[in-house]
Design a protein around this motif. Sequence first.
Motif, short mmCIF file in Angstrom:
data_model
loop_
_atom_site.label_atom_id
_atom_site.label_comp_id
_atom_site.label_asym_id
_atom_site.label_seq_id
_atom_site.Cartn_x
_atom_site.Cartn_y
_atom_site.Cartn_z
N SER A 165 20.94 34.78 82.63
CA SER A 165 19.17 34.70 83.32
C SER A 165 19.53 33.38 84.01
O SER A 165 18.66 33.41 84.92
CB SER A 165 18.67 35.14 82.75
OG SER A 165 18.50 36.73 82.89
N ASN A 166 20.20 32.46 82.51
CA ASN A 166 19.72 31.10 83.57
C ASN A 166 20.68 30.06 84.14
O ASN A 166 20.64 29.23 84.99
CB ASN A 166 19.63 30.94 82.11
CG ASN A 166 18.16 30.56 81.70
OD1 ASN A 166 17.03 31.23 82.11
ND2 ASN A 166 18.00 31.42 79.96
N TRP A 167 21.56 30.94 84.63
CA TRP A 167 22.64 30.75 85.06
C TRP A 167 22.36 30.38 87.03
O TRP A 167 21.35 30.24 87.65
CB TRP A 167 23.88 31.56 85.87
CG TRP A 167 24.60 31.73 84.38
CD1 TRP A 167 24.68 31.41 83.31
CD2 TRP A 167 25.90 32.78 84.75
NE1 TRP A 167 25.67 31.73 83.29
CE2 TRP A 167 26.05 33.16 82.98
CE3 TRP A 167 26.40 33.15 85.14
CZ2 TRP A 167 27.57 33.43 82.61
CZ3 TRP A 167 27.07 34.53 85.14
CH2 TRP A 167 27.84 34.58 83.28
N THR A 168 22.76 28.48 87.87
CA THR A 168 21.95 28.84 88.66
C THR A 168 23.36 27.55 89.55
O THR A 168 24.96 27.89 88.74
CB THR A 168 21.17 27.51 88.35
OG1 THR A 168 21.97 26.16 87.65
CG2 THR A 168 19.75 27.98 87.53
N LYS A 169 23.82 27.53 90.76
CA LYS A 169 24.22 27.10 91.51
C LYS A 169 24.73 25.79 91.27
O LYS A 169 25.89 25.47 90.71
CB LYS A 169 24.29 27.27 92.73
CG LYS A 169 25.16 26.46 93.68
CD LYS A 169 24.74 26.29 94.90
CE LYS A 169 23.89 27.45 95.74
NZ LYS A 169 24.38 27.17 97.21
N GLU A 170 23.89 25.12 90.60
CA GLU A 170 23.88 24.03 90.23
C GLU A 170 25.20 23.61 88.89
O GLU A 170 25.73 23.42 88.66
CB GLU A 170 22.45 22.93 90.33
CG GLU A 170 21.84 23.07 91.32
CD GLU A 170 21.55 23.76 91.67
OE1 GLU A 170 21.24 24.12 92.87
OE2 GLU A 170 20.42 24.97 91.40
N PHE A 171 24.93 24.09 87.82
CA PHE A 171 25.14 24.18 86.85
C PHE A 171 26.39 25.28 86.93
O PHE A 171 27.60 23.96 86.19
CB PHE A 171 24.45 25.75 85.33
CG PHE A 171 25.51 26.40 84.67
CD1 PHE A 171 25.87 25.67 84.12
CD2 PHE A 171 26.53 26.71 84.67
CE1 PHE A 171 26.29 26.31 82.08
CE2 PHE A 171 26.34 28.19 83.74
CZ PHE A 171 27.28 27.18 82.34
N PHE A 172 26.81 25.89 88.04
CA PHE A 172 28.02 25.75 87.98
C PHE A 172 28.91 24.78 88.67
O PHE A 172 29.95 24.54 88.93
CB PHE A 172 28.38 27.41 88.81
CG PHE A 172 28.48 28.69 88.07
CD1 PHE A 172 29.30 30.04 86.91
CD2 PHE A 172 26.72 29.01 88.01
CE1 PHE A 172 29.25 30.35 86.47
CE2 PHE A 172 27.22 30.53 87.09
CZ PHE A 172 28.01 30.53 86.69
N VAL A 173 27.98 24.21 89.78
CA VAL A 173 28.73 23.45 90.59
C VAL A 173 29.38 21.74 89.28
O VAL A 173 30.49 21.38 89.33
CB VAL A 173 28.22 22.81 91.47
CG1 VAL A 173 28.89 21.06 92.09
CG2 VAL A 173 28.43 23.91 92.88
#
Length: 422
Positions: free
Chosen positions: A145-153
């Motif tokens: 639930s804490n996943w973000t676009k910035e994290f994946f990039v």
Amino acid sequence: MSKHSKKRKIVSKSEAQRKKYDSQEGVANGRFPNGQHKEEEDNSVTSPSKRSLTHIYLACITFIVITFFLSLIAFHNLLNVENVEFDDAYMFNIEQDEVLKRYKQIERMDKIHRRANLGLQEFKAVYDGKWPVLITDVMQEWPASNWTKEFFVNVYGEERITMKAVRGTLKSAESFALPLKLFLSHVHEGQPNTWTYLEDEIFLEQRPQLKKDLIKPVYLEEDLFQNFPSEIRPWNAMLLWGTRYSRSSLHIDPYNWTGTNAVFKGLKKWKLYPPGQDQYLYVYPDQLSGFPLSCYKYNSPVDAFNPDLKTYPMFRHAKAIEFDQKPGELLIIPTGWFHQAYNDDETMAVSSQVMNSGNYEIVIEEILKANEVLKDKLPQTFYDMTPVQKVNTLMRLMPKDILDRGREVNAEALNEIHKGTR
């Protein structure tokens, strides 16, 4: 005996008692059942024929009253069921009926249930393999639930993913493999007829540190797919990330399994079609999945969110459940339901599936339907086995060439992603 049927019998009993009372009162007061009054006798001499007629009437009334009284006693004995012992199956049906009464809207064609604090027993009785449900209170515990676009990039930006791109209609979709950060740099640019959709079955499977962020709720803990050899076991964590206007096709999932979809970001619209409407959906006939352990595909050419009614006029008769799925909600889709998802905003989600005691027979049927060689090998005792025994027996009978093909397909899929050809 259901409560409703018992209620109907009790009403009948009350009416019988009332009739008995009325009949007895009528005789006592000199009235006959037809409402006529017996003539008062005077001191004059009554003719013999008149006295005989009176005796006949009284005898008939007495016979009717006695017969009715005996019938009433017998009927009362039938109603006296306090000491009857019901078997477990009967009691389960009673319990299930009671649960269904609490959710009468389950039979409505336009409603999805949003449930919190849903017990496992109630889930199995009301929803599992029967009706779709949105669970609203389990995903909050997931680290994902804490996943973000910035994290994946930042962490996985250079990793390659598979996606489809559409220019025009859904039928024009093409598949590509490209770096995740390139896809995410354009994920906000969707247009009604130009959009992209990341649909990757392998990305999370190949990264255990991400997959562990997805916690299985109690409703999905039983999964007989885990008894399949790894070569042919379906991947069960597909990463989905779409621009606005992106969508899936209208389909039933492979092997007719129970599907799940967890939304982490955005807004997903759904159209789910209860079973029995294939004639309105123009399902492609006799399509095979191409999986090493083959199964038939049940896909429709109709885009339910932009239907071409000139080409598919019967689709106007199809009835769907339509609803929105918000972040933090987990959707469970029963076996046999055609469904299509539409992303009404940039949306990130993960889909999965289970094979459990509620659908395993259907999954096995789909496997045998497309693999006659397995059907011919089944022992005579197969259909007397438990669910786990059936699955384990089927897997032991799996031909070596299917397992070998599974290893090849897995290797090819990974190779195509790395080369950017998929």
